[in-house]
Each structure stands twice: as structure tokens, then as C-alpha cells.
Motif scaffolding. Structure first.
Motif, PDB file in Angstrom:
ATOM      1  N   ILE A 258     -40.549 -30.976  27.551  1.00 31.20           N
ATOM      2  CA  ILE A 258     -40.423 -31.339  28.395  1.00 31.20           C
ATOM      3  C   ILE A 258     -38.954 -31.503  28.619  1.00 31.20           C
ATOM      4  CG2 ILE A 258     -40.082 -32.962  30.159  1.00 31.20           C
ATOM      5  CD1 ILE A 258     -43.350 -33.278  30.659  1.00 31.20           C
ATOM      6  N   ARG A 259     -38.658 -32.719  27.504  1.00 28.79           N
ATOM      7  CA  ARG A 259     -37.294 -32.652  27.613  1.00 28.79           C
ATOM      8  C   ARG A 259     -35.998 -31.254  27.314  1.00 28.79           C
ATOM      9  NH1 ARG A 259     -39.056 -37.638  24.576  1.00 28.79           N
ATOM     10  NH2 ARG A 259     -38.418 -36.158  22.462  1.00 28.79           N
ATOM     11  N   ARG A 296     -39.525 -34.922  33.995  1.00 29.92           N
ATOM     12  CA  ARG A 296     -38.696 -33.386  33.353  1.00 29.92           C
ATOM     13  C   ARG A 296     -37.623 -33.762  34.586  1.00 29.92           C
ATOM     14  NH1 ARG A 296     -41.392 -27.482  33.698  1.00 29.92           N
ATOM     15  NH2 ARG A 296     -40.942 -28.070  31.675  1.00 29.92           N
TER      16      ARG A 296
END
Length: 303
Positions: A258-259, A296
Motif C-alpha cells: 500500500i505504501r 493509503r
């Protein structure tokens, strides 16, 4: 990848070399708490290392190296009774990559620091003691000495790309110091599990195939023990059950994806072992306190 490689990749370890320190006579240098993991190697001479919160000083001899895994102030000195000077001005006055303290250069150290992503403390550093000392006299320290000698040669010779090579060698040194620490003490938490003959195979299987729908019975077969033995051993050494550990690792993998990228939450869910986005969302929020979308958004705004 094995679990140690997985975690080091996930925490994004990068190395940064600092100026060397040459010292002699009556000298002592006080360092502020490092932002990352600090390392130093004594190339010549001997000195004392005192770390805030660690009761006993560490005697360092030529060939020794150490890691500081906590953000604590520390002092390097010729003797315990010498008032220290702050490191900042000494290193700001470095010439040709060498800072100087006291008179002469009977002691020579090279060092730097490792930087990590925000999850490093929970995933790696909390499982380590504040100071890891690798004495030169220890037979298994030969590989660490090799890495340090190569770093020194790259910095002194200044060949093309030498500093980049030295920084990569510093990462090699970090991995080898962690290996030595595991071999000597067994570590704690999941690090202890890597060295455990029962848990090691199960941990490696989960890390190799995190999306597989593992059960305790399947992991017990991998480890060649009973389900009850595996579950009890996980609780004793790592502090949680095998499926709890698997959930935590899957969430770490999902958070990393997600990062770093623009993958859909549905594709991330499938990649880490959840059948749907909603199943991932429930587990993710239970573990992190945030939904994947909120997580997110937080990193999008931070960037």
C-alpha cells in the motif's frame, strides 16, 4: 528469501558512512542519540564505549565492532574519568574524511549508521539488545572483520564508486552481525524463532508462501512436530501463535504494498492470502487500527 532477508527488505535498510575518528592521549567524545542504528569498528588502538541506560562500559579493542540499536546517547573515550567533548564540532571540523580528538592518532575508528523505514523498530530492532558487541577475538567474527576491512580499503583508496561499494558492504556487515548475534544468543521474538529447530522450518515456509491458506496442522507437518508442540513453542519463543504470526506478517506485506505502489486493494488482498478486499480490510483494521484506504490516504498525504 528467508525471514531475515524478508524483514531487512521490508524495513528498507540503507547505510550512511560518516567521517572516521582518529584520537590519542586523553580524549572522550559524546555523541547525540543516533536517528538509526549506529555502527563503529575499531581499526587501531582501544577505547571505552559507554551507552546511556547500559550499566557497564564496553571495552573495545582493535578489530572490534559494535551496533547501537536504540536512539541513546553514547560516549567513546580513552578512559572513564575524562570529561567528554561534544561530537558535533569535532566532526564538522573533519579534514579529508577524518575527525580528530585529543592528541595523536593511536586510536582509529570508522563508522556510520543504518536508516530504516518506520516499521523497523517493531519488526527488527525491538528484538535486539541496545548494544551488540562483536569482539575481534571471537572466531566467528572473521566475516565481520572482512567486511570492515573492505569498507576501510574502499574509503582509503577512493576508487571509482568506492563510497557506494562501502555502503553496500556496510549492509553486508549488518547482516553478518545479526547472524552472529543469533548464533551467540538466539535473540528474542521472531529472531529467536529463526534459530529454533522447531520454529525455523515453519517460519521459512510461511515467509516463502504467505498467501497459502496455512493451518496449524500443515505447519506442524513442515516442522515435523505435533500441532500442540508447534503452538506451544510459538507461544513460548515468539509470544503468539503460528496463525497470529502469519496474520501479522501478511498485514506487514500488505502495508508495504500500500505504501509503495498503486496496486488495487483487491490484488493486494489476493497476493497476501486474503480471498477478498473486505477480508483484508477487516484483518488490516484489527491489526493497525486503520482501514487499508485510510492507511493509503495517510501515506499519500505524507508524500
Amino acid at each position: 528469501m528467508d525471514p531475515l532477508e524478508d524483514v531487512l527488505a521490508l524495513v528498507g535498510a540503507t547505510s550512511h558512512l560518516s567521517a572516521a575518528l582518529a584520537a590519542g592521549g586523553r580524549w572522550a567524545v559524546r555523541f547525540d542519540p543516533p536517528a538509526g542504528v549506529k555502527f563503529n569498528s575499531v581499526r587501531r588502538g582501544d577505547c571505552l564505549l559507554r551507552v546511556d541506560g547500559v550499566p557497564e562500559p564496553v571495552v573495545l579493542a582493535a578489530g572490534d565492532c559494535f551496533l547501537l540499536t536504540r536512539p541513546r546517547a553514547f560516549t567513546l573515550a580513552a578512559a572513564p574519568d575524562i570529561p567528554p567533548e561534544p561530537a558535533g564540532p569535532i566532526f564538522q571540523a573533519a579534514v579529508d574524511g577524518v575527525a580528530r580528538a585529543g592528541t595523536g592518532d593511536g586510536v582509529f575508528l570508522i563508522g556510520g549508521a543504518f536508516s530504516f523505514t518506520e516499521r523497523a523498530r517493531a519488526l527488527l530492532l525491538d528484538a535486539l539488545p541496545p548494544v551488540i558487541h562483536v569482539p575481534a577475538a571471537t572466531p566467528e567474527a572473521a566475516t565481520v572483520r572482512w567486511a570492515v576491512e573492505e569498507i576501510d580499503a574502499e574509503l582509503r583508496g577512493e576508487p571509482l564508486g568506492g563510497r557506494l561499494v562501502a555502503e553496500h558492504l556496510a549492509l553486508v556487515m549488518l547482516i553478518r552481525v545479526l547472524r552472529l548475534h543469533l548464533a551467540r544468543t538466539g535473540g528474542s521474538g521472531w529472531l529467536a524463532g529463526l534459530a529454533d529447530p522447531v520454529l525455523g522450518p515453519a517460519l521459512r515456509a510461511m515467509h516463502a508462501r504467505p498467501a497459502q491458506p496455512w493451518t496449524v496442522a500443515e505447519l506442524a507437518r513442515v516442522a515435523v512436530v505435533s500441532r500442540s508442540t508447534l503452538a506451544a513453542r510459538f507461544k513460548e519463543v515468539i509470544g503468539r501463535g503460528p496463525l497470529e504470526y502469519l496474520t501479522g506478517w501478511r498485514i506487514e506485506l500488505a502495508a508495504d504494498r500500500i505504501r509503495r505502489g498503486d496496486d488495487t486493494l483487491a490484488s493486494i488482498a489476493r497476493a497476501v492470502g486474503y480471498g477478498s478486499e473486505s477480508a483484508l480490510s477487516v484483518a488490516f483494521k484489527r491489526t493497525t487500527g486503520l482501514s487499508p484506504r485510510a492507511y493509503r490516504s495517510r501515506f499519500t498525504l505524507a508524500g
